[in-house]
Design an enzyme around this catalytic site. Structure first.
Site, PDB file in Angstrom:
ATOM      1  N   HIS A   1      84.455  -4.181 -20.117  1.00  0.00           N
ATOM      2  CA  HIS A   1      83.794  -3.317 -20.774  1.00  0.00           C
ATOM      3  C   HIS A   1      84.204  -1.804 -21.573  1.00  0.00           C
ATOM      4  O   HIS A   1      84.034  -1.499 -22.473  1.00  0.00           O
ATOM      5  CB  HIS A   1      83.712  -2.043 -19.103  1.00  0.00           C
ATOM      6  CG  HIS A   1      82.244  -2.932 -18.134  1.00  0.00           C
ATOM      7  ND1 HIS A   1      82.534  -3.289 -16.714  1.00  0.00           N
ATOM      8  CD2 HIS A   1      80.957  -3.531 -18.741  1.00  0.00           C
ATOM      9  CE1 HIS A   1      81.021  -3.990 -16.176  1.00  0.00           C
ATOM     10  NE2 HIS A   1      80.699  -4.482 -17.627  1.00  0.00           N
TER      11      HIS A   1
ATOM     12  N   ASP B   1      74.273  -2.161 -15.004  1.00  0.00           N
ATOM     13  CA  ASP B   1      75.090  -2.121 -13.756  1.00  0.00           C
ATOM     14  C   ASP B   1      76.129  -0.847 -14.432  1.00  0.00           C
ATOM     15  O   ASP B   1      76.568  -0.008 -13.666  1.00  0.00           O
ATOM     16  CB  ASP B   1      76.531  -3.059 -13.395  1.00  0.00           C
ATOM     17  CG  ASP B   1      76.840  -3.611 -14.905  1.00  0.00           C
ATOM     18  OD1 ASP B   1      77.923  -2.376 -15.337  1.00  0.00           O
ATOM     19  OD2 ASP B   1      76.524  -4.554 -15.478  1.00  0.00           O
TER      20      ASP B   1
ATOM     21  N   GLU C   1      67.408  -2.652 -19.753  1.00  0.00           N
ATOM     22  CA  GLU C   1      68.090  -3.735 -18.391  1.00  0.00           C
ATOM     23  C   GLU C   1      66.658  -3.585 -18.316  1.00  0.00           C
ATOM     24  O   GLU C   1      65.793  -3.251 -17.218  1.00  0.00           O
ATOM     25  CB  GLU C   1      68.194  -2.786 -17.423  1.00  0.00           C
ATOM     26  CG  GLU C   1      68.861  -3.637 -16.187  1.00  0.00           C
ATOM     27  CD  GLU C   1      69.397  -5.134 -16.612  1.00  0.00           C
ATOM     28  OE1 GLU C   1      70.501  -5.012 -16.802  1.00  0.00           O
ATOM     29  OE2 GLU C   1      68.384  -6.119 -16.408  1.00  0.00           O
TER      30      GLU C   1
ATOM     31  N   ASP D   1      62.278  -4.872 -21.258  1.00  0.00           N
ATOM     32  CA  ASP D   1      62.411  -6.320 -21.949  1.00  0.00           C
ATOM     33  C   ASP D   1      63.280  -5.923 -22.761  1.00  0.00           C
ATOM     34  O   ASP D   1      62.157  -5.327 -24.095  1.00  0.00           O
ATOM     35  CB  ASP D   1      61.336  -7.266 -22.178  1.00  0.00           C
ATOM     36  CG  ASP D   1      61.763  -8.377 -22.682  1.00  0.00           C
ATOM     37  OD1 ASP D   1      63.467  -8.437 -22.837  1.00  0.00           O
ATOM     38  OD2 ASP D   1      60.803  -9.109 -23.179  1.00  0.00           O
ATOM     39  N   GLY D   2      65.244  -6.190 -23.177  1.00  0.00           N
ATOM     40  CA  GLY D   2      65.272  -5.450 -24.573  1.00  0.00           C
ATOM     41  C   GLY D   2      64.559  -5.672 -25.884  1.00  0.00           C
ATOM     42  O   GLY D   2      64.624  -5.375 -27.378  1.00  0.00           O
TER      43      GLY D   2
ATOM     44  N   ASP E   1      74.981  -6.230 -23.442  1.00  0.00           N
ATOM     45  CA  ASP E   1      75.633  -6.944 -22.857  1.00  0.00           C
ATOM     46  C   ASP E   1      74.816  -7.591 -21.598  1.00  0.00           C
ATOM     47  O   ASP E   1      74.562  -7.266 -20.717  1.00  0.00           O
ATOM     48  CB  ASP E   1      76.138  -4.954 -22.332  1.00  0.00           C
ATOM     49  CG  ASP E   1      77.069  -5.784 -20.759  1.00  0.00           C
ATOM     50  OD1 ASP E   1      77.256  -7.022 -20.508  1.00  0.00           O
ATOM     51  OD2 ASP E   1      77.075  -4.411 -19.550  1.00  0.00           O
ATOM     52  N   SER E   2      74.652  -9.091 -22.358  1.00  0.00           N
ATOM     53  CA  SER E   2      74.300  -9.535 -21.475  1.00  0.00           C
ATOM     54  C   SER E   2      74.374 -10.753 -20.443  1.00  0.00           C
ATOM     55  O   SER E   2      75.913 -10.969 -20.578  1.00  0.00           O
ATOM     56  CB  SER E   2      73.293 -10.715 -22.701  1.00  0.00           C
ATOM     57  OG  SER E   2      74.059 -11.644 -23.264  1.00  0.00           O
TER      58      SER E   2
ATOM     59  N   PRO F   1      66.183 -15.402 -18.330  1.00  0.00           N
ATOM     60  CA  PRO F   1      65.812 -13.643 -19.625  1.00  0.00           C
ATOM     61  C   PRO F   1      66.674 -13.919 -19.861  1.00  0.00           C
ATOM     62  O   PRO F   1      65.717 -12.556 -21.172  1.00  0.00           O
ATOM     63  CB  PRO F   1      65.744 -12.796 -18.192  1.00  0.00           C
ATOM     64  CG  PRO F   1      66.404 -13.169 -17.466  1.00  0.00           C
ATOM     65  CD  PRO F   1      66.496 -15.111 -16.984  1.00  0.00           C
TER      66      PRO F   1
HETATM   67  N1  AG3 Z   1      78.108 -10.541 -18.721  1.00  0.00           N
HETATM   68  C1  AG3 Z   1      78.185 -10.640 -17.748  1.00  0.00           C
HETATM   69  C2  AG3 Z   1      79.228 -11.736 -19.385  1.00  0.00           C
HETATM   70  C3  AG3 Z   1      79.425 -13.270 -18.824  1.00  0.00           C
HETATM   71  C4  AG3 Z   1      79.724 -13.689 -17.576  1.00  0.00           C
HETATM   72  N2  AG3 Z   1      79.350 -14.955 -17.457  1.00  0.00           N
HETATM   73  C5  AG3 Z   1      79.821 -15.966 -16.595  1.00  0.00           C
HETATM   74  N3  AG3 Z   1      80.879 -15.262 -15.483  1.00  0.00           N
HETATM   75  N4  AG3 Z   1      79.605 -17.296 -16.039  1.00  0.00           N
HETATM   76  C6  AG3 Z   1      78.334  -8.892 -17.589  1.00  0.00           C
HETATM   77  C7  AG3 Z   1      78.146  -7.513 -17.000  1.00  0.00           C
HETATM   78  C8  AG3 Z   1      78.621  -6.993 -17.126  1.00  0.00           C
HETATM   79  N5  AG3 Z   1      78.241  -5.827 -17.273  1.00  0.00           N
END
Ligand code: AG3
Length: 272
Positions: free
Chosen positions: A62, A86, A105, A136-137, A154-155, A161
């Site tokens: 983050h 989150d 989100e 949907d972004g 931050d996907s 999706p």
């Molecule tokens: N975004 C996901 C990151 C990808 C993780 N991939 C994996 N573990 N295979 C994280 C969202 C947190 N804000």
């Protein structure tokens, strides 16, 4: 009795966590969501069997998603996060003197789970500069023109999706939604396990933005541990920016890390 959760980090590699307790599990409209309390990594958010964050190391991801683009820009007023329900990325953005931070989100279930089980992250939702959209972004961004200084993607992994969030057409829309010196960053997975994806994204982003740069961080609970972020910048050359000091607390990000993060291992340079 032992209770373990495993994520397939690739088809042939699994990472397992010893779980103390399952706190929540549901099928949302978009995915299967679970919250576990694990022995060594604390609370974890899992979507479709993939670890999204653990309390042990969420700060790395983050902070790097947020502070690198925000300090590169230097004067961001309007920031958009796509995904990130989150609240972790939003929490870091709000450490900067931004005027508005929007979060889009797609899955309300993620936002609710964050409110109920991750108060350290979802505290960001209470900030009056934050505005949360459950949409949907991909559709959200289509009609935004010249509006955001920073856009952060931050996907989840490029499945379900999130597939459209890794597409060239989407990056074009992100470009249009940014102000003239705007910057975007996307999480672009592990160079160990997703090298083809990184290569393709780098190519697509470079065909749209004046500057395209990849930077890295170590995230122990993500596949390969070495994680990439791809930045597209319309006007500011990220490599010419230095950060002198920061006036808030961080656990991973420092001005030195900012500079060092753009230094890539030889095999990563070869991929892009
Ligand atoms: N975004 C996901 C990151 C990808 C993780 N991939 C994996 N573990 N295979 C994280 C969202 C947190 N804000």
């Amino acid at each position: 009795m032992e209770f373990w959760f495993s994520e397939y980090q690739s088809k042939n590699v699994k990472m397992s966590y010893r779980i103390r307790m399952q706190l929540h599990r549901e099928k949302t409209k978009f995915q299967e969501l679970a919250v576990f309390d694990s022995e060594d990594c604390g609370r974890m958010l899992i979507l479709d069997d993939v670890v999204q964050l653990t309390m042990k190391d969420e700060f790395v991801y983050h902070e790097m998603m947020s502070h690198v683009p925000l300090f590169t820009h230097g004067n961001a007023k309007k920031v958009l996060v796509i995904g990130g329900g989150d609240g972790g990325t939003l929490r870091e953005i709000l450490k900067h003197p931004v005027e508005e931070a929007h979060l889009v989100e797609i899955d309300e279930g993620v936002i609710e789970a964050a409110k109920n089980y991750f108060p350290e992250l979802s505290v960001a939702f209470k900030d009056e500069r934050a505005k949360i959209f459950c949409e949907d972004g991909i559709a959200f961004i289509k009609d935004k023109k010249n509006f955001y200084d920073i856009i952060i993607i931050d996907s989840t992994d490029p499945i379900g999706p999130a597939v459209g969030l890794f597409a060239k057409e989407f990056y074009n829309n992100v470009y249009e939604a940014l102000t003239e010196d705007g910057i975007f960053v996307a999480q672009t997975e592990s160079p160990f396990f997703f090298s083809e994806l990184l290569k393709r994204i780098y190519k697509d982003v470079s065909s749209i933005f004046k500057y395209t740069n990849v930077y890295i961080a170590t995230i122990p609970t993500y596949p390969g541990a070495l994680w990439t972020f791809t930045m597209g910048s319309k006007k500011i050359n990220p490599l010419e920016r230095t950060v002198d000091k920061i006036d808030f607390d961080t656990k991973y990000y420092t001005p030195e890390i900012h500079k060092a993060a753009f230094v890539l291992p030889a095999f990563v340079k070869k991929i892009i």
